[in-house]
Design a protein around this motif. Structure first.
Motif, short mmCIF file in Angstrom:
data_model
loop_
_atom_site.label_atom_id
_atom_site.label_comp_id
_atom_site.label_asym_id
_atom_site.label_seq_id
_atom_site.Cartn_x
_atom_site.Cartn_y
_atom_site.Cartn_z
N GLU A 1 0.89 -1.48 0.16
CA GLU A 1 0.15 0.36 -0.12
C GLU A 1 0.81 1.28 0.17
N TYR A 2 0.36 2.05 -0.78
CA TYR A 2 1.51 3.55 -0.67
C TYR A 2 0.60 4.32 -0.81
N SER A 3 1.09 5.36 0.57
CA SER A 3 -0.34 6.74 0.77
C SER A 3 -0.46 7.82 -0.70
N GLU A 4 -0.93 7.97 -0.62
CA GLU A 4 -1.40 9.22 -1.42
C GLU A 4 -1.21 10.40 -1.43
N GLU A 5 -0.55 10.69 -0.66
CA GLU A 5 -0.55 12.05 -0.08
C GLU A 5 0.81 12.43 -0.39
N GLY A 6 0.50 13.42 -0.84
CA GLY A 6 1.67 14.98 -1.80
C GLY A 6 2.12 14.18 -3.08
N CYS A 7 1.61 13.06 -3.08
CA CYS A 7 1.35 13.11 -4.59
C CYS A 7 1.18 13.81 -5.54
N PRO A 8 2.33 14.81 -6.88
CA PRO A 8 2.00 14.93 -7.30
C PRO A 8 1.24 14.91 -8.59
N PHE A 9 0.66 13.33 -8.61
CA PHE A 9 0.69 12.61 -9.95
C PHE A 9 -1.53 12.81 -9.72
N CYS A 10 -1.36 12.55 -8.83
CA CYS A 10 -2.80 12.36 -8.43
C CYS A 10 -3.63 13.44 -8.17
N PRO A 11 -4.96 13.29 -8.78
CA PRO A 11 -5.71 14.54 -9.95
C PRO A 11 -5.65 15.73 -9.09
N GLU A 12 -5.81 14.98 -7.94
CA GLU A 12 -5.46 17.54 -7.86
C GLU A 12 -5.32 18.30 -7.51
N LYS A 13 -3.45 17.34 -7.71
CA LYS A 13 -2.75 18.56 -8.12
C LYS A 13 -1.85 18.42 -9.03
N VAL A 14 -2.23 17.36 -10.00
CA VAL A 14 -1.50 17.07 -11.21
C VAL A 14 -1.46 18.55 -12.35
N CYS A 15 -2.28 19.37 -12.11
CA CYS A 15 -2.62 20.55 -12.89
C CYS A 15 -2.24 21.61 -12.49
N GLN A 16 -1.53 21.51 -11.41
CA GLN A 16 -1.11 22.74 -10.14
C GLN A 16 0.21 22.07 -9.84
N VAL A 17 0.95 21.45 -9.90
CA VAL A 17 2.30 21.38 -9.61
C VAL A 17 3.45 20.90 -10.75
N THR A 18 2.33 20.34 -11.58
CA THR A 18 3.65 19.74 -13.01
C THR A 18 3.81 20.97 -13.99
N PRO A 19 4.41 20.46 -15.04
CA PRO A 19 5.21 21.12 -15.82
C PRO A 19 4.11 21.66 -16.80
#
Length: 311
Positions: free
Chosen positions: A44-62
């Motif tokens: 199991e891997y935590s989703e916390e802080g993942c830049p590729f999860c939907p809520e962050k991917v379009c905010q933090v990726t180039p």
């Protein structure tokens, strides 16, 4: 296709193999599987802080120079923030943080995104996949990486040189000879749409290759659907054997090599999925035969001098 020399010992044997075309060598030691080091479960891997999860991917990726990211289905492609190639892209394959079983749409959409991102690049392209940290992935969230460089890397160079020499000597493609030869062996994986086989001189555990009806990454568009269907079966095969992590690379050449080279994909299984650490051996080390190093040797010398007062 290869030369082999077997050494018998008290517990079994070691088989030394050398590929005729490239000179690549390997050692096959079947008895070592008895060590029981494979772990079939995906942690199991935590989703916390993942830049590729939907809520962050379009905010933090180039984004690409035009300010966009490339979307195909649920996949999103964008430039790599920490590149190690002249042109380096990332495709987030899914909104799911960890995928247990991959579907046709996930595979096909992600590969199609990579093809669209890489098809106009001049040079040597590869599409790559580290799945899970034990395979060198910096994040467990599934993603592909596309690379393009002006010169081929170590593994591809060996095959390009060997293929050209074979063509000049025999006036035919080594890759056609490879398919004809391997189709008659127990290594051939029958029942697939494309030609897959267990590679005779593996560079990693349970290496499986696909010879593509393509040379360039643009050519790949015509067979990406068949490849995606086949790849799902290969991954399920790995998982059924207890391997939840893997590396994959698809190597392409240029139009100049079309007469004597075929694009190919290769996969190797990885063992011991480990949620606590990331392996420093990923697709570059395992499949491209080129290490990605974090520290400049000159910096290391300076650190030594600073630590020891030797200026």
């Amino acid at each position: 296709m290869f030369q082999s020399n077997r050494h018998e010992h008290a517990s079994g044997f070691i088989e030394f193999r050398t590929e005729s075309l490239t000179g690549i060598r390997t050692r096959i030691c079947p008895e070592r599987v008895k060590r029981g080091i494979g772990v079939p479960d995906i942690p199991e891997y935590s989703e916390e802080g993942c830049p590729f999860c939907p809520e962050k991917v379009c905010q933090v990726t180039p984004v690409f120079p035009d300010g966009s990211r490339l979307k195909v289905g649920d996949s999103i492609t964008f430039p790599n923030l920490y590149p190690f190639a002249h042109y380096h892209t990332v495709t987030v394959m899914s909104g799911e943080h960890v995928v247990r079983r991959f579907t046709y749409d996930l595979i096909h959409n992600a590969l199609s995104g990579q093809i669209r991102a890489m098809k106009d690049q001049s040079g040597y392209v590869s599409i790559n996949w580290n799945y899970l940290p034990s395979a060198g992935a910096s994040l467990p969230h599934p993603h592909l990486q596309g690379l393009c460089d002006a010169v081929p890397d170590t593994l591809l160079m060996k095959y390009l040189r060997g293929s050209l020499e074979y063509y000049n000597e025999h006036n035919q493609s080594w890759w056609n000879y490879l398919k004809e030869s391997e189709s008659q062996t127990e290594r051939c994986l029958k029942g697939t749409d494309l030609f897959w086989y267990a590679h005779h001189v593996p560079v990693g555990e349970k290496e499986i290759r696909c010879i593509l009806p393509a040379t360039t990454v643009s050519d790949f568009q015509a067979s990406v659907s068949l490849f995606s269907e086949d790849l799902i079966r290969i991954l399920e095969f790995y998982q059924d054997m207890g391997h939840g992590a893997w590396n994959m690379s698809i190597f392409f050449a240029t139009d100049d090599e079309r007469e004597y080279f075929s694009a190919f994909a290769t996969l190797v299984a990885r063992i011991n999925p480990n949620p606590l650490s990331t392996s420093d051996t990923a697709f570059m080390e395992k499949l491209h035969l080129e290490p990605v190093i974090l520290t400049l040797p000159e910096d290391l010398g300076n650190i030594w001098r600073n630590c020891n007062g030797n200026q």
